[in-house]
Scaffold this motif. Sequence first.
Motif, short mmCIF file in Angstrom:
data_model
loop_
_atom_site.label_atom_id
_atom_site.label_comp_id
_atom_site.label_asym_id
_atom_site.label_seq_id
_atom_site.Cartn_x
_atom_site.Cartn_y
_atom_site.Cartn_z
N LYS A 165 -12.81 4.03 -7.81
CA LYS A 165 -12.74 4.19 -6.24
C LYS A 165 -11.97 4.90 -6.13
CE LYS A 165 -13.28 1.14 -2.57
NZ LYS A 165 -13.43 0.14 -1.92
N TYR A 166 -10.39 3.78 -6.39
CA TYR A 166 -9.37 4.35 -5.88
C TYR A 166 -8.51 5.66 -7.46
CZ TYR A 166 -9.75 -0.32 -5.04
OH TYR A 166 -10.07 -1.24 -4.08
N THR A 167 -8.66 6.90 -6.70
CA THR A 167 -8.53 8.51 -7.02
C THR A 167 -7.06 8.33 -6.66
OG1 THR A 167 -9.64 9.26 -5.78
CG2 THR A 167 -10.78 8.23 -8.12
N SER A 170 -8.63 10.14 -2.78
CA SER A 170 -8.84 8.99 -2.25
C SER A 170 -7.65 8.48 -2.00
CB SER A 170 -10.36 8.21 -2.27
OG SER A 170 -9.29 6.87 -3.40
N PHE A 171 -6.55 8.57 -1.91
CA PHE A 171 -5.39 7.96 -1.22
C PHE A 171 -4.33 9.27 -0.13
CE2 PHE A 171 -0.55 6.56 -1.72
CZ PHE A 171 -0.60 5.60 -1.51
N VAL A 172 -4.26 8.07 0.62
CA VAL A 172 -3.94 9.29 1.91
C VAL A 172 -2.79 8.76 1.79
CG1 VAL A 172 -3.55 9.75 4.53
CG2 VAL A 172 -6.08 8.82 3.08
N VAL A 173 -1.32 9.41 1.33
CA VAL A 173 -0.57 9.68 1.92
C VAL A 173 0.29 9.68 2.83
CG1 VAL A 173 2.05 11.19 0.23
CG2 VAL A 173 -0.44 11.19 -0.58
N VAL A 204 0.77 -6.78 0.70
CA VAL A 204 -0.53 -6.93 0.19
C VAL A 204 -1.19 -5.87 0.95
CG1 VAL A 204 -0.80 -9.76 -0.57
CG2 VAL A 204 -1.02 -8.79 1.69
N GLY A 205 -2.61 -5.30 0.64
CA GLY A 205 -3.14 -4.89 1.02
C GLY A 205 -2.56 -2.76 0.87
N LEU A 206 -1.26 -2.50 0.21
CA LEU A 206 -0.33 -2.06 0.80
C LEU A 206 -1.17 -0.79 0.16
CD1 LEU A 206 2.56 -2.42 2.25
CD2 LEU A 206 1.07 -2.22 3.28
N GLY A 207 -1.72 -1.11 -1.18
CA GLY A 207 -2.29 1.01 -2.00
C GLY A 207 -1.55 0.19 -3.14
N LYS A 208 -1.60 -0.60 -4.02
CA LYS A 208 -0.69 -0.64 -5.27
C LYS A 208 -1.94 -0.95 -6.65
CE LYS A 208 1.31 -4.69 -4.67
NZ LYS A 208 0.33 -5.20 -3.00
N THR A 209 -2.37 -1.71 -6.10
CA THR A 209 -3.54 -1.56 -6.93
C THR A 209 -4.43 -0.25 -7.33
OG1 THR A 209 -4.16 -3.30 -6.98
CG2 THR A 209 -5.61 -2.24 -7.89
N HIS A 210 -4.75 0.66 -5.97
CA HIS A 210 -5.34 2.43 -5.68
C HIS A 210 -3.83 3.22 -6.82
CE1 HIS A 210 -7.52 4.93 -3.15
NE2 HIS A 210 -6.76 5.26 -4.11
N LEU A 211 -3.11 2.81 -6.88
CA LEU A 211 -2.55 3.78 -7.35
C LEU A 211 -1.74 3.81 -8.65
CD1 LEU A 211 0.97 4.20 -4.86
CD2 LEU A 211 -0.86 6.39 -5.74
N ASN A 363 -1.89 -4.58 7.54
CA ASN A 363 -2.04 -3.46 5.91
C ASN A 363 -3.60 -2.95 5.57
OD1 ASN A 363 -3.81 -5.25 4.81
ND2 ASN A 363 -2.94 -6.56 4.04
N ILE A 364 -3.45 -1.76 4.54
CA ILE A 364 -4.89 -0.96 4.87
C ILE A 364 -5.97 -1.72 4.93
CG2 ILE A 364 -5.55 0.89 4.05
CD1 ILE A 364 -2.58 1.82 3.13
N ARG A 365 -5.49 -2.84 3.47
CA ARG A 365 -6.94 -3.90 3.37
C ARG A 365 -7.58 -4.20 4.81
NH1 ARG A 365 -5.87 -7.87 -0.71
NH2 ARG A 365 -5.20 -5.59 -2.05
N ASP A 366 -6.57 -4.55 5.73
CA ASP A 366 -7.24 -5.28 6.89
C ASP A 366 -8.01 -3.69 7.87
OD1 ASP A 366 -6.31 -8.18 6.05
OD2 ASP A 366 -4.40 -7.70 7.09
N LEU A 367 -7.37 -2.92 7.57
CA LEU A 367 -7.41 -1.44 8.26
C LEU A 367 -9.57 -1.23 7.86
CD1 LEU A 367 -6.32 -0.29 10.27
CD2 LEU A 367 -5.82 1.56 8.89
N GLU A 368 -9.56 -1.75 6.67
CA GLU A 368 -10.66 -0.98 6.33
C GLU A 368 -11.61 -1.82 6.70
OE1 GLU A 368 -9.82 -0.17 2.40
OE2 GLU A 368 -9.65 1.60 2.20
N GLY A 369 -11.24 -3.27 5.78
CA GLY A 369 -12.27 -4.21 6.48
C GLY A 369 -12.90 -4.26 7.92
#
Length: 498
Positions: A165-167, A170-173, A204-211, A363-369
């Motif tokens: 999922k984390y590519t 799919s990452f918005v810069v 947290v939730g800012l996209g570290k794991t994603h990158l 953070n983005i995680r909260d936004l997505e949720g």
Amino acid sequence: MGISVDFFMETPVVEALVLRIVDVLKTKVSEFKYNQWLRPARFSIDGDSLRIDVPNKFIRDWILDHYLPLIRYEMFSLSQREFKIAISVSENAADTQGAARDSSAAFSAKAEVNALVQGLTCTPAPDASGARAVVVSNAYPQGAAKDGRLPVSASVRRTTGLNGKYTFESFVVGSGSQFCHAAALAVAEHPGRTYNPLLIYGGVGLGKTHLLNAIGLRILATSPQLRVLSITGEQFTNELINAIRYETTYEFRKKYREGCDVLLIDDVQFIAGKERTQEEFFHTFNTLYESRRQIVLTSDRSPKDMAQLEERLRSRFNWGLIADIQTPDTETRIAILRRRAESIGVFLPDDVAQLMAEKIRTNIRDLEGAFTRLSAFAHLYKCALSTDLVRKILQDIVDEQSTLLSFDRIQALVAAHFKVAVGDLKSAKRYRTIAEPRQIAMYLCKKYLKASFPEIGHHFGGKDHSTVIHAVRKIEKGIGENPAMHESILQLEKSLSA
Ligand code: ADP
Ligand code: MG
């Protein structure tokens, strides 16, 4: 037909979805009722339908009358996809589940890895008999689905630890992540040759794991000969503990020092303070580094703030590049919401995106949720996404957020503290009694909302970003030099966190 729905739902995902819906229903329905009405049912997915086989008409009618909206709602929440629900009486309901399982065994992980590496897409598709078979198609030669996911199966996940999922796709810069994104891309394109190690840190939730994942997936796709290993600091620690316990440290070392060309460690801060783990990691690091193999780390804080990190590791982290990822500004949050809506085929009106992005800034995680909740609700009640719906559904979140931290709240607190009007803070007045509180408020907005300079300027009556930069610098300096100002800020910070 079901193909479009199935596009990136591999059999293990379908299976997992079935297991998850069953799990969710167990938590939503009382045990007694679950045992009576839902336990006898067999769930399976057939194309774009959720099939529910039940042993008799009575149970079928009961589920239809009582649980259909719940099942529909939870299916949508889990998958973000529309499933038809087909419920039927079947004498051997129990066999249906068995059949679904058997066919998943036919899913060849190897074929999928090859497909992935060649940039092909692997999709499980229903064959004529309705059973699942694996087809490898090159209809999407980039290998990524329209939302940027790569179809990574359980087997790839197991051997590399990567999540499809984390590519990068799919990452918005945005402004807060531009630097990290560029560094991650450079590393993914020339592993071991640009920044080694690359350390990405931030909240947290800012996209570290994603990158981190995106780097691994990109390397896997472009340099299939490289062995990628992705783990968390915690897993590394636990594996080491087990290795010591079962006397398999030789294998452990072999795995990390010889068995990988790219080592991705998420949340490396976890190893700080753990003596033996740091020792082991130090040697792993040296071995990989010396043979120019890529190391990428993420952390929730910068190495200098990892109090218990060994000095020799801290200095090694500095050999490469340390990049911090920051909270995205409102425009980026809107772009992320748009991307999300597009990927699940939901129309997102501008005012809805604007309101959500303004209200949910943590953070983005909260936004997505929040977006998932909103779209699930709109789907269930068959209504369009609207600002009213945002307010209604997200009341809890919005309340929480606005009482926690927002421009309004910071401005109101500062104004009350210095006995000035909020309007004055937003005005162009230059008297010291107003200018200083304004600067303090700007400083607090920068510190706590992690807002960009232009964004802060906008919330203070349209000030230029250079005015905000000047204000923030002035207060940072003032804190060290002016005890009265420092005291005011401490008091304000205390009220903010109350
Ligand atoms: P962290 O590791 O920093 O805590 P994650 O990488 O787990 O955060 O991100 C949290 C969620 O937000 C994930 O679902 C991720 O895909 C999403 N996300 C974070 N940053 C972005 C971005 N810039 N674009 C799109 N999605 C993002
Ligand atoms: Mg993470």
